[in-house]
Design an enzyme around this catalytic site. Structure first.
Site, PDB file in Angstrom:
ATOM      1  N   ASN A  60       0.849  -1.191   0.000  1.00 22.89           N
ATOM      2  CA  ASN A  60       0.000   0.000   0.000  1.00 22.89           C
ATOM      3  C   ASN A  60       0.889   1.247   0.000  1.00 22.89           C
ATOM      4  O   ASN A  60       1.469   1.607   1.022  1.00 22.89           O
ATOM      5  CB  ASN A  60      -0.883  -0.058   1.254  1.00 22.89           C
ATOM      6  N   PRO A  61       1.031   1.934  -1.151  1.00 24.90           N
ATOM      7  CA  PRO A  61       1.960   3.067  -1.218  1.00 24.90           C
ATOM      8  C   PRO A  61       1.565   4.205  -0.272  1.00 24.90           C
ATOM      9  O   PRO A  61       2.411   4.967   0.177  1.00 24.90           O
ATOM     10  CB  PRO A  61       1.886   3.518  -2.687  1.00 24.90           C
ATOM     11  N   LYS A  67       0.847   4.032   2.755  1.00 21.10           N
ATOM     12  CA  LYS A  67       1.366   3.843   4.118  1.00 21.10           C
ATOM     13  C   LYS A  67       2.761   4.428   4.299  1.00 21.10           C
ATOM     14  O   LYS A  67       3.164   4.713   5.419  1.00 21.10           O
ATOM     15  CB  LYS A  67       1.414   2.343   4.467  1.00 21.10           C
ATOM     16  N   PHE A 124     -11.500   4.904   8.634  1.00 17.22           N
ATOM     17  CA  PHE A 124     -11.582   3.711   7.795  1.00 17.22           C
ATOM     18  C   PHE A 124     -11.942   2.508   8.662  1.00 17.22           C
ATOM     19  O   PHE A 124     -12.037   2.609   9.889  1.00 17.22           O
ATOM     20  CB  PHE A 124     -10.245   3.458   7.080  1.00 17.22           C
ATOM     21  N   GLY A 125     -12.123   1.380   8.019  1.00 17.00           N
ATOM     22  CA  GLY A 125     -12.311   0.115   8.728  1.00 17.00           C
ATOM     23  C   GLY A 125     -13.444   0.171   9.751  1.00 17.00           C
ATOM     24  O   GLY A 125     -14.575   0.540   9.435  1.00 17.00           O
ATOM     25  N   ASP A 173       0.813  -5.113  11.752  1.00 20.07           N
ATOM     26  CA  ASP A 173      -0.417  -5.887  11.661  1.00 20.07           C
ATOM     27  C   ASP A 173      -1.338  -5.319  12.724  1.00 20.07           C
ATOM     28  O   ASP A 173      -0.887  -5.002  13.824  1.00 20.07           O
ATOM     29  CB  ASP A 173      -0.139  -7.375  11.909  1.00 20.07           C
TER      30      ASP A 173
HETATM   31  P1  IMP Z   1      -3.846  -5.223   8.332  1.00 16.91           P
HETATM   32  O1  IMP Z   1      -3.672  -4.225   7.238  1.00 16.91           O
HETATM   33  O2  IMP Z   1      -3.693  -6.642   7.950  1.00 16.91           O
HETATM   34  O3  IMP Z   1      -3.058  -4.849   9.562  1.00 16.91           O
HETATM   35  O4  IMP Z   1      -5.399  -5.149   8.720  1.00 16.91           O
HETATM   36  C1  IMP Z   1      -5.829  -4.179   9.556  1.00 16.91           C
HETATM   37  C2  IMP Z   1      -7.342  -4.154   9.562  1.00 16.91           C
HETATM   38  O5  IMP Z   1      -7.762  -3.903  10.907  1.00 16.91           O
HETATM   39  C3  IMP Z   1      -7.855  -3.022   8.728  1.00 16.91           C
HETATM   40  O6  IMP Z   1      -8.246  -3.452   7.481  1.00 16.91           O
HETATM   41  C4  IMP Z   1      -9.029  -2.533   9.541  1.00 16.91           C
HETATM   42  O7  IMP Z   1     -10.109  -3.338   9.247  1.00 16.91           O
HETATM   43  C5  IMP Z   1      -8.677  -2.867  10.970  1.00 16.91           C
HETATM   44  N1  IMP Z   1      -8.075  -1.702  11.635  1.00 16.91           N
HETATM   45  C6  IMP Z   1      -6.794  -1.571  12.057  1.00 16.91           C
HETATM   46  N2  IMP Z   1      -6.591  -0.356  12.593  1.00 16.91           N
HETATM   47  C7  IMP Z   1      -7.772   0.288  12.497  1.00 16.91           C
HETATM   48  C8  IMP Z   1      -8.185   1.611  12.856  1.00 16.91           C
HETATM   49  O8  IMP Z   1      -7.430   2.449  13.366  1.00 16.91           O
HETATM   50  N3  IMP Z   1      -9.462   1.910  12.602  1.00 16.91           N
HETATM   51  C9  IMP Z   1     -10.326   1.049  12.019  1.00 16.91           C
HETATM   52  N4  IMP Z   1     -10.001  -0.167  11.652  1.00 16.91           N
HETATM   53  C10 IMP Z   1      -8.722  -0.562  11.892  1.00 16.91           C
END
Ligand code: IMP
Length: 198
Positions: A15-16, A18, A156-157, A73
């Site tokens: 993911n650029p 980041k 996000f997320g 992660d």
């Molecule tokens: P990774 O990229 O494999 O570490 O996955 C992280 C996942 O956890 C993301 O896709 C989000 O779904 C969730 N996540 C991690 N940090 C956050 C945050 O700060 N806010 C909302 N979701 C988060």
């Protein structure tokens, strides 16, 4: 083992977006290149903990590039769901990254559990690996409560359902600087800087 100013660090992500964020969290002073830019393949995330997966990704990128590598992660853990979605946080959203669906799944699982407990926490694990072996892992965590329906349109997320302890707004109702002033990621990077930067 320390991170020396000016050194190049391979960021184990494709993911650029980041790269600038992580460069800032490290305090500048480093040349950041992503695993994607180096065309390194992504490993399968086969470990069972955030720290384990961060370490696996950092070691993989360090071994293939011959340079120091950093991986992260992160995810949301829900107490009443025995820590789910946890390391599967991204995977609950499916290949289309549908977080409305992932949030609906959390709500459904909570209803099915019959529990009134809405406590949850975000974890960010960071690993730095050297190509010749050593690897340092740190974690940051923020506790809070889940709210339904989701609120706010930023972030996000799982941000729209997470209210950090001591707050009344969800992460999605805060602006980015407010959230990042004391997020799980900010806490993890503070630990990383304390461990690896003089
Ligand atoms: P990774 O990229 O494999 O570490 O996955 C992280 C996942 O956890 C993301 O896709 C989000 O779904 C969730 N996540 C991690 N940090 C956050 C945050 O700060 N806010 C909302 N979701 C988060």
């Amino acid at each position: 083992m320390k991170l020396i100013k000016g050194m190049r660090i391979v960021l184990a992500t494709h993911n650029p977006g980041k790269a600038p964020e992580i460069a800032a969290l490290l305090g500048g002073n480093y040349e950041i290149v992503t695993a994607g830019e180096l065309n390194l393949p992504e490993p399968a995330e086969t470990e069972t903990t955030f720290g384990g997966n961060a370490m696996l990704k950092a070691r993989h990128a360090a071994a293939l590039s011959g340079e120091v590598a950093l991986a992260d992660d992160s995810g949301l853990s829900v107490s009443a769901l025995d820590g789910a979605p946890g390391i599967f946080s991204a995977r609950w959203a499916g290949p289309g990254k549908d977080f409305a669906a992932a949030i609906a799944k959390v709500e459904l699982r909570l209803e099915e559990s019959g529990s009134e407990d809405r406590s949850a926490w975000f974890t960010s694990a960071l690993a730095v690996a050297w190509p010749d072996g050593p690897c340092v892992v740190v974690e940051g965590r923020v506790d809070g409560q889940l709210v339904f329906p989701p609120r706010g349109d930023r972030g996000f997320g799982y941000d729209p359902i997470f209210v950090p302890a001591g707050e009344s707004r969800t992460y999605s109702e805060m602006d980015r600087t407010e959230k990042e002033a004391d997020s799980h990621r900010t806490r993890a990077f503070a630990r990383l800087r304390a461990a690896l930067i003089d």
